[in-house]
Design a protein around this motif. Sequence first.
Motif, PDB file in Angstrom:
ATOM      1  N   LEU A  62      16.815  47.023   6.308  1.00 52.91           N
ATOM      2  CA  LEU A  62      18.274  46.980   6.224  1.00 52.91           C
ATOM      3  C   LEU A  62      18.889  46.518   7.538  1.00 52.91           C
ATOM      4  N   PHE A  63      18.161  46.769   8.639  1.00 53.77           N
ATOM      5  CA  PHE A  63      18.691  46.395   9.946  1.00 53.77           C
ATOM      6  C   PHE A  63      18.528  44.904  10.215  1.00 53.77           C
ATOM      7  N   ARG A  64      17.923  44.200   9.289  1.00 50.07           N
ATOM      8  CA  ARG A  64      17.734  42.757   9.488  1.00 50.07           C
ATOM      9  C   ARG A  64      18.628  42.024   8.499  1.00 50.07           C
ATOM     10  N   PRO A  65      19.830  41.643   8.960  1.00 49.41           N
ATOM     11  CA  PRO A  65      20.811  41.051   8.034  1.00 49.41           C
ATOM     12  C   PRO A  65      20.275  39.828   7.295  1.00 49.41           C
ATOM     13  N   GLN A  66      19.553  38.959   8.011  1.00 47.20           N
ATOM     14  CA  GLN A  66      19.040  37.755   7.357  1.00 47.20           C
ATOM     15  C   GLN A  66      18.082  38.124   6.243  1.00 47.20           C
ATOM     16  N   PHE A  67      17.301  39.174   6.497  1.00 48.45           N
ATOM     17  CA  PHE A  67      16.306  39.619   5.525  1.00 48.45           C
ATOM     18  C   PHE A  67      17.009  40.160   4.280  1.00 48.45           C
TER      19      PHE A  67
ATOM     20  N   ASN B  87      28.083  41.454   7.548  1.00 50.20           N
ATOM     21  CA  ASN B  87      27.023  41.729   6.574  1.00 50.20           C
ATOM     22  C   ASN B  87      26.218  42.978   6.914  1.00 50.20           C
ATOM     23  N   ALA B  88      25.727  43.024   8.155  1.00 48.59           N
ATOM     24  CA  ALA B  88      24.861  44.138   8.549  1.00 48.59           C
ATOM     25  C   ALA B  88      25.589  45.469   8.394  1.00 48.59           C
ATOM     26  N   GLN B  89      26.807  45.497   8.883  1.00 45.22           N
ATOM     27  CA  GLN B  89      27.585  46.725   8.837  1.00 45.22           C
ATOM     28  C   GLN B  89      27.917  47.113   7.398  1.00 45.22           C
ATOM     29  N   LEU B  90      28.321  46.125   6.607  1.00 46.35           N
ATOM     30  CA  LEU B  90      28.680  46.403   5.217  1.00 46.35           C
ATOM     31  C   LEU B  90      27.468  46.910   4.440  1.00 46.35           C
ATOM     32  N   ASN B  91      26.276  46.420   4.847  1.00 50.07           N
ATOM     33  CA  ASN B  91      25.050  46.875   4.190  1.00 50.07           C
ATOM     34  C   ASN B  91      24.578  48.218   4.716  1.00 50.07           C
ATOM     35  N   GLY B  92      25.237  48.720   5.709  1.00 49.05           N
ATOM     36  CA  GLY B  92      24.869  50.031   6.237  1.00 49.05           C
ATOM     37  C   GLY B  92      23.843  49.969   7.340  1.00 49.05           C
ATOM     38  N   ALA B  93      23.688  48.798   7.946  1.00 51.32           N
ATOM     39  CA  ALA B  93      22.637  48.647   8.947  1.00 51.32           C
ATOM     40  C   ALA B  93      23.117  48.904  10.364  1.00 51.32           C
ATOM     41  N   THR B  94      24.328  49.401  10.523  1.00 50.89           N
ATOM     42  CA  THR B  94      24.786  49.694  11.885  1.00 50.89           C
ATOM     43  C   THR B  94      25.262  51.140  11.966  1.00 50.89           C
TER      44      THR B  94
ATOM     45  N   SER C 228      25.494  59.101   9.808  1.00 49.14           N
ATOM     46  CA  SER C 228      25.053  57.906   9.096  1.00 49.14           C
ATOM     47  C   SER C 228      23.569  57.651   9.314  1.00 49.14           C
ATOM     48  N   TRP C 229      23.035  58.091  10.469  1.00 48.62           N
ATOM     49  CA  TRP C 229      21.580  58.029  10.663  1.00 48.62           C
ATOM     50  C   TRP C 229      20.887  58.952   9.668  1.00 48.62           C
ATOM     51  N   GLY C 230      21.447  60.155   9.532  1.00 49.11           N
ATOM     52  CA  GLY C 230      20.866  61.109   8.593  1.00 49.11           C
ATOM     53  C   GLY C 230      20.875  60.559   7.175  1.00 49.11           C
ATOM     54  N   GLU C 231      21.973  59.875   6.846  1.00 42.50           N
ATOM     55  CA  GLU C 231      22.104  59.277   5.519  1.00 42.50           C
ATOM     56  C   GLU C 231      20.996  58.239   5.292  1.00 42.50           C
ATOM     57  N   LEU C 232      20.734  57.434   6.335  1.00 43.81           N
ATOM     58  CA  LEU C 232      19.674  56.426   6.232  1.00 43.81           C
ATOM     59  C   LEU C 232      18.331  57.090   5.974  1.00 43.81           C
ATOM     60  N   GLY C 233      18.060  58.165   6.722  1.00 41.02           N
ATOM     61  CA  GLY C 233      16.795  58.870   6.542  1.00 41.02           C
ATOM     62  C   GLY C 233      16.666  59.433   5.142  1.00 41.02           C
ATOM     63  N   ARG C 234      17.764  59.975   4.623  1.00 37.35           N
ATOM     64  CA  ARG C 234      17.739  60.536   3.280  1.00 37.35           C
ATOM     65  C   ARG C 234      17.429  59.443   2.253  1.00 37.35           C
ATOM     66  N   GLN C 235      18.060  58.282   2.424  1.00 37.16           N
ATOM     67  CA  GLN C 235      17.826  57.173   1.504  1.00 37.16           C
ATOM     68  C   GLN C 235      16.351  56.789   1.491  1.00 37.16           C
TER      69      GLN C 235
ATOM     70  N   GLN D 197      28.766  50.622   5.498  1.00 38.03           N
ATOM     71  CA  GLN D 197      29.949  51.072   6.229  1.00 38.03           C
ATOM     72  C   GLN D 197      31.112  50.106   5.999  1.00 38.03           C
ATOM     73  N   ASP D 198      32.313  50.621   6.164  1.00 41.85           N
ATOM     74  CA  ASP D 198      33.503  49.808   5.947  1.00 41.85           C
ATOM     75  C   ASP D 198      33.745  48.869   7.122  1.00 41.85           C
ATOM     76  N   LEU D 199      34.464  47.808   6.828  1.00 44.13           N
ATOM     77  CA  LEU D 199      34.808  46.823   7.853  1.00 44.13           C
ATOM     78  C   LEU D 199      36.321  46.619   7.817  1.00 44.13           C
ATOM     79  N   THR D 200      36.964  46.725   8.966  1.00 45.01           N
ATOM     80  CA  THR D 200      38.418  46.589   9.011  1.00 45.01           C
ATOM     81  C   THR D 200      38.802  45.255   9.631  1.00 45.01           C
ATOM     82  N   LEU D 201      39.748  44.576   8.982  1.00 45.08           N
ATOM     83  CA  LEU D 201      40.239  43.302   9.501  1.00 45.08           C
ATOM     84  C   LEU D 201      41.561  43.515  10.229  1.00 45.08           C
TER      85      LEU D 201
END
Lengths: 472, 530
Positions: free
Chosen positions: B81-86, B158-165, B171-178, B189-193
Motif C-alpha cells: 500500500l505504501f507503493r503508490p505506483q504498485f 493517491n498514496a494518502q487516499l489509499n491509506g499509505a501515509t 492509523s498505524w494501528g488500523e493498518l496493522g489490523r487490516q 485518508q482524506d485529502l483537502t484541497l
Amino acid sequence: MSAPLNGSRAGFAASWERRHGERELLLSCIGCMALGFVLILGADAADGRHLAATDLLPLVLYALCLVAVHLTLVLTGFRGDQVLTATVAGLAGFGLLAQVRMGGFQGDSGALTPWLVPAGLCVMTAGALIFANGRYRVLARGLWLWAALSLLLVVALLVTGQRFRGAVYALGFTTPTEALKITVVLGLATYLERHGQALARWHAGLPPWRALWPLLAFWAVLTGLLALQRDLGMVMILGVALLAVLVSATGRIGYLVYGLLAAVGLGSLLLMFFAHGQRRIDTWLDPFQDPTGEGWQILQGLSGMYAGGLWGEGFGIGSPEYTPIAAADFIYSVIGEELGFLGCVVVVLFFLVLFQRGIALAGQARSPFGRLLAGGLTAVLAVQTLLNIGGVTKSIPLTGTTLPFISHGGASLLTAFGAIALLLAISDGEPGRADKPPRATRSRATVGVPSPGQPRKVRRKVVPPAPNLPGD
Amino acid sequence: MTAFDPLQLFASLVGSAAWPALRLILHLAFFLAACVILWRAWTQLRPVDAPPSGGIAPLLALLTVFLAVLLYQASWQLTGLFRPQFVAFMQSHDRREFNPAHRIARGRILDRRGRVLALSREVDGQVYRVYPFGAAFAHTVGYSDPRFGAIGAEAAGNAQLNGATPRTLASWGELGRQLLTKDQRPRGQDLTLTLDSELQLLALQRLGDRAGAAVLMRTRDGALLALATNPAFDPNHLAPDLFRSPAPGTPLLNRATQGLYPPGSAFKVVMAAAAIEAGFTGTLNCPAQGYTTSRQYPPIRDHEFYSARTAGRAWSGAGALDLPTAFAQSSNVFFAQLGVRYGHEAFARTGERFQFDRQVRFYPGTDRYGSLSTGRLPRLAATDRYGLAQASIGQGRVLASPLHLATIAAAVANRGLAMRPRLLAQDPPASLGQYMSASTAARLAGMMRKVVTEGTGRGINGADLAIAGKTGTAENPSGAAHSWFIGFAPAADPTLAVAVLVEHGGFGASVAAPIARDLLVKALELGVGP
C-alpha cells in the motif's frame, strides 16, 4: 548389499529403530500435504468441478513414494542422514501441491507430470544407495569425464537447441544443461581434492597460476558457452559454487575477493554485449517504466503476493493463472498468493534447514572430496534458490532460474534430487568406520546420522571400496 | 451406485455452509503441520550441528541473505500500500477480484470548507468513486478509474487516499489490523484541497455555456480558491469516446492551466512592469493613424479609433500619453512603440523574468492536470520589428494561460513576488520568483487601480469593493475576440487575485470583468482565510 536383506532380523530391527525420526517426519509430511490436497480439492469442488478418483492420484503417489523410500532405506540399512530426506520430501510436497494447483496434471503436457516427483524420489534413493558406504569416491576418478561431459552438454545444447524466450532449449523444451550443476561440481571437487594444497600456496597476494590455469581455462570456456546461451543464472550458480569450493578447499578468502572482482568485471562486460541482460536490469530497477510489457510478469507476481497478504487466499482459491509462466519460475509467487507471507516463510525455512544440513554434512565428511562435493552441491542449491526467490520478489534481477524441488520442470527437478542423492551418499559415512563416531562429540541422542552404538558388521566386508573400479 | 462414496461426501461437504469455516481450519492446520515438521527437523538436527568446521559463517551468510529477501518481499506483500505506483498498477491491471487494492475505500477529497468533492461508495462488493459535483471539479479533483487510471488530485494524493501515509498512531494501528485480519476493505485518508466549492460553482455558473476559464487565488500563498474551466466532462460517467478523438469543445483540456490564448491588452501589465523597471518616465505620441514599423504592414491603432469609425465619428488621436494614462486607456499605439523602443532583447528578458515558456507544477506528481503551462513568447528575428510591436500588445504570437496571468496579477499585489499556485491544502506555500521589484509592483498596482476607477474597467467600479486590474480584448484568427480580465482586490490591501477568460466573449470590460468582480465580491464576503 546389507544386513537386513541377508536375513538378519536384528539388523532390520536396529535399522527400523534407527530411522524412526525419518519415519515420523515423512509421515508428518504426508499428513501436511494431505491437508493441502483437501484444500485444493475443496476449491475445485467449490468451483463446480466434478471430482474423480483419479484426482487423488498425485497424493497417493506421493505418499506411496515416501513410504517406499523409507522402507528401502531401512531395508538396506542405510546410515545416511534422515533430516535431509524429510526436508526434501516436504519441499517436494510443496512442489506437488503447487503443480496440482496450477493444473499441471491436466492438459496436453501433463501426462508425465504426476510422475516427476516420484521419479525424483526414486533417483534420490537409488543414487544414495549406489554411492553409499563411501562408494561415491569412485566419482573422484573421473576428472576428465566430468570436464568433458560438462562442455559436451553445453555444446550439444548450443548446436541442437532452439531459442525460446531468450534462452536455449533442447528437444521437447528440456534443459539438459541443468545436469551441469552436478557434473561441474563433481569436476571441481575432483580437481580441488588433487590440487587443493597447491592452490593454497599463495605468493605475494596472488594465487599460484600453475595450479590455477587449467581451472581458469575450463571456466572461461564454460562461461563463454553459457553466455552464448544467455544462461546467466547458470553462470552465477556455478560461479558461486566454484568460489565456495575453492575457499573451502584452500582456506583462502582471497579467492572470494578475486572472484567477486572478476564477477563484477565479467558482469558489466556481459551487460554491455547483451541487451537482454541490460533490459532485465532496467526492468528490475523500475518495472513501472513498462508495466504492461517488460514489467508485466514481475508485477503480476507481486500483485498476486500482495493479494495473498499475510495468511494467503487459501490453497486453490487464488488466481495465479494471471502471472505468466507461474508454474515454472514464478511458483514462489503462487505460494505467496495462496499461502501468504507466512507460507513463504515456511518454504524458506524448509530450504534453510536443507542448506544447514548440507553445510553440516560437508563439515562431517571424512574425505576432502566428500567435503568439497557436499559443500559445492549445497552452494549450487542455495544460490539457485536465492536467484529464484530473489528474482520473483524483485530483490534482484530475474535470471530465469527454477526453484529447486518446487518449480515445474523435469530436468531441474531431477538434478536437484540427484544432488540430494549425492549428499545422502556422502552422509552415509565411510566404510569400516561405522562403529567409530565421525566426531568425538557426537551424542547418542543423534538421529540424523548413524548412532555409534550400533555397529554394522557387514559393512566391514566391503572395506576397500576404492579400487573397485567398474572395469576391474 | 455405491452405498458410500467419499468423494461424493466431500463434494457435498464443500457445498455445505460449514465449508468456509472448515476451510479456514484446514488452512491453519496445514500451517501448523508444516511448522511441526520444521520444528522436529530442527530439533533433530541440533545435536549434530555442534561444530561443523567453518560451517557457521556460510550458514550465517545464508540466513542474512534470505532474511533480507523476506523483508524486502514483505515490503511488497504486506505493505504494498505504501507503493503508490504498485497500487495504481494493481488497480488498473490486476484481475484478481480478491485483491484488496480493488476494494480500498479511498479517502474523500474535500474542499477548504469540508464539502465532499469525491468519495468512495461500495455497491455489491465493488467500490465506486462518486463525484457529487459532477463536471465542476473534473479538472482539479480529476478521477480515479480502474479503466482510465487516475488524474488530478486523485492522482496527486493517491498514496494518502489509499491509506499509505499513516500519520497518527491510530492509523498505524488500523493498518496493522487490516494486515492481520486480512481486511478486504482498507480505508484511506482524506485529502483537502484549497478550492472553495461555492466560488468554483459561481465561476462556472457565470461562465455559463461559454468556453473559458476563471481563476481565483490568494495572493500571499498561492492557494487556489477557484480553478474553473468550461466545457468539462463528468467524471462519474467516463467513456472511451471521451479519450478517443479530439472531442468537440475539447472537454479534457483544462483551459485555466493548459489553455494558451493571446492575452491581448492583459499582457500590458507585463510590458508596463518592464517599462517601470527600465525607468520609463516620459510620454509617447499616439496619433489617430496608429503606429507601424513599415509601410508594408497595417498600422496598429487604438480601440477608440475603431469605435469612433463604427459610430461614424472622427477621432483626433490620444496625443502624448504617459505610462499610467496609456495603461488605463489601454493604448495599443503606446505599448507597440514602447516594445519596439526597448527592443527584442529586453522583450525576451522580460519574458524570461515572468517565466514564460515553462511548465510549472502546482502539486507533486506527473499527471498533466497538475502542470501549468505558463505561456509562449515568440522567438522573433532581430529584424522583425512589427512582430515585436504586435507582441508588445499581447497579440501576434504571444500566448498565455489564464492561471499564469492570475499568478502575474497576484505577484503585482504581493510586492512583485509570485507564489506558486497550490491546489492541495497540505502543500506548503512556495514562491515562483520575483517578477518585479516591490516599488515597481506598488506603482503598477496603482496604475491597475486607475484602470478600474477611470480607465477601461470603469464598468466594475463600485463602492462595495475596490478592485484593481486590467482588461483585455484579444483578437484571434478563429472568431470574435477573447475577453480577458486580470486583477486583484481589495486594492489597498490585496488578498485575492483573479483571472477570467471568456473565449470569443468580445470586450474584456463588458464580459470578463463583471465575472471577475462577482467572484471577488463573493470571495471576500465568504472570507478567504489567511
